[in-house]
Design an enzyme around this catalytic site. Structure first.
Site, PDB file in Angstrom:
ATOM      1  N   THR A  28       0.823  -1.207   0.000  1.00  0.00           N
ATOM      2  CA  THR A  28       0.000   0.000   0.000  1.00  0.00           C
ATOM      3  C   THR A  28       0.858   1.259   0.000  1.00  0.00           C
ATOM      4  OG1 THR A  28      -1.683  -1.207   1.236  1.00  0.00           O
ATOM      5  CG2 THR A  28      -1.856   1.196   1.227  1.00  0.00           C
ATOM      6  N   THR A  29       1.810   1.342   0.915  1.00  0.00           N
ATOM      7  CA  THR A  29       2.650   2.529   1.026  1.00  0.00           C
ATOM      8  C   THR A  29       3.488   2.731  -0.234  1.00  0.00           C
ATOM      9  OG1 THR A  29       2.754   2.083   3.387  1.00  0.00           O
ATOM     10  CG2 THR A  29       4.284   3.716   2.558  1.00  0.00           C
ATOM     11  N   TYR A 120      -2.589 -10.986   2.428  1.00  0.00           N
ATOM     12  CA  TYR A 120      -2.549  -9.592   2.882  1.00  0.00           C
ATOM     13  C   TYR A 120      -3.997  -9.144   3.112  1.00  0.00           C
ATOM     14  CZ  TYR A 120      -1.370  -4.533   2.587  1.00  0.00           C
ATOM     15  OH  TYR A 120      -1.225  -3.186   2.812  1.00  0.00           O
ATOM     16  N   LYS A 150      -0.494 -10.913   6.637  1.00  0.00           N
ATOM     17  CA  LYS A 150      -0.270  -9.502   6.965  1.00  0.00           C
ATOM     18  C   LYS A 150      -1.652  -8.971   7.323  1.00  0.00           C
ATOM     19  CE  LYS A 150       1.358  -5.061   5.032  1.00  0.00           C
ATOM     20  NZ  LYS A 150       0.445  -4.225   5.785  1.00  0.00           N
ATOM     21  N   GLY A 176      -0.525  -4.937  10.925  1.00  0.00           N
ATOM     22  CA  GLY A 176      -0.363  -3.820  10.006  1.00  0.00           C
ATOM     23  C   GLY A 176      -1.008  -2.509  10.410  1.00  0.00           C
ATOM     24  N   GLU A 179      -0.422   1.957  15.043  1.00  0.00           N
ATOM     25  CA  GLU A 179      -0.764   2.575  16.329  1.00  0.00           C
ATOM     26  C   GLU A 179      -1.359   1.575  17.324  1.00  0.00           C
ATOM     27  OE1 GLU A 179      -4.046   3.791  13.338  1.00  0.00           O
ATOM     28  OE2 GLU A 179      -1.920   3.259  13.329  1.00  0.00           O
ATOM     29  N   VAL A 193       4.199  -5.229   9.794  1.00  0.00           N
ATOM     30  CA  VAL A 193       4.519  -4.606   8.505  1.00  0.00           C
ATOM     31  C   VAL A 193       3.732  -3.306   8.478  1.00  0.00           C
ATOM     32  CG1 VAL A 193       4.519  -4.828   5.999  1.00  0.00           C
ATOM     33  CG2 VAL A 193       4.671  -6.885   7.417  1.00  0.00           C
ATOM     34  N   SER A 195       3.843   1.307   7.538  1.00  0.00           N
ATOM     35  CA  SER A 195       4.522   2.443   6.908  1.00  0.00           C
ATOM     36  C   SER A 195       5.406   3.225   7.884  1.00  0.00           C
ATOM     37  CB  SER A 195       3.496   3.375   6.269  1.00  0.00           C
ATOM     38  OG  SER A 195       2.580   3.840   7.241  1.00  0.00           O
TER      39      SER A 195
END
Length: 286
Positions: A28-29, A120, A150, A176, A179, A193, A195
């Protein structure tokens, strides 16, 4: 356009500055779904090449809306020596149940029969809400290379059930939602995993160490401070473009603009995000 020339510097930065030795490419990132097949292959090759003897694992995301494209990317990842491949659920014509999703994943995984395979799971972006707990039931029989998930969702009940039911299988559960990593670790996630590990990898590694000790009070401090930064930037509007901007000012490596329909982070965002990150006092005194 993709910029292959910075990847060597990027690898060295992750290893030496962030103590990050595993990468997940074309996710994604990395805007994997906005790139064409050729670009995705070039990026995969460059990461595997530059990561040789420096990185422990290079997992390539090979998911696509088109099954033949996904299969082609899986074959390519196997040919270049990727450590693993991952696939998201197709998200325009969506699988509506476990059997349809597994059928798609199996057709991709079978093209790389010697490469560990990860699902994922990212329902906020795919809209595919098949519970992972349900998906994993008997999955090894259909996908012998299946290695783990993931898990990019906030549903910790689903994650907990996966971990509880699949201890003997020794599947890897990589979380993933950055936070909430500490919460996921508490119920048995194996790693992460995400960003933010591009620029807060070292801090999160210190959190992992504190959790392993276990020094939960210290681990919580790291998680709360990561959360404080993310809470601040999310309110400003935080996506892939803004992540690139943060990584650029932290690392000094030009991450470049995103590809349309995403648009570049504003100067106002960059100023505020930098000030916020600089203001955080971490437990290690940094």
């Amino acid at each position: 356009q993709i910029n292959l020339s910075v990847i060597r510097q990027y690898v060295d930065y992750l290893v030496s500055e962030q103590n990050v030795k595993n990468v997940f490419v074309n996710g994604t990132t990395g805007e994997g779904l906005s790139l064409n097949i050729q670009e995705r292959k070039q990026l995969a090759e460059e990461w595997v090449c530059q990561g040789k003897d420096k990185l422990d694992h290079v997992i390539i995301h090979v998911g696509a809306l088109s099954l033949p494209e996904s299969q082609e990317l899986a074959r390519h990842a196997a040919a270049i020596g990727a450590s693993g491949i991952a696939v998201i659920a197709p998200f325009f014509f969506k699988p509506t149940n476990k059997d349809e999703l597994i059928a798609f994943l199996q057709q991709v995984a079978s093209e790389a029969p010697a490469v560990p395979f990860y699902y994922y799971h990212i329902p906020p972006l795919t809209g595919v809400k098949v519970c992972v707990e349900e998906l994993l039931d008997g999955i090894k029989e259909q996908i012998p290379t299946f290695q783990g998930v993931k898990f990019s969702d906030t549903d910790l009940l689903d994650l907990a059930q996966c971990i509880n039911k699949n201890e003997r299988e020794q599947f890897a559960f990589l979380y993933g939602v950055d936070e909430q990593l500490l919460s996921a670790l508490a119920i048995g996630a194996d790693g992460a995993v995400g960003s933010t590990y591009n620029y807060l990898g070292q801090k999160n590694n210190l959190m992992l160490q504190a959790f392993a000790k276990p020094d939960l009070a210290l681990a919580r401090k790291y998680q709360f401070l990561t959360g404080e930064f993310l809470n601040f930037v999310i309110k400003l509007g935080f996506g892939v473009a803004q992540t690139k901007a943060v990584m650029t000012f932290v690392s000094g490596i030009p991450m470049g603009p995103p590809r349309l329909p995403l648009v570049d982070a504003s100067e106002d965002f960059i100023v505020k995000a930098k000030a916020k990150l600089d203001s955080i006092v971490w437990p290690d005194g940094d």
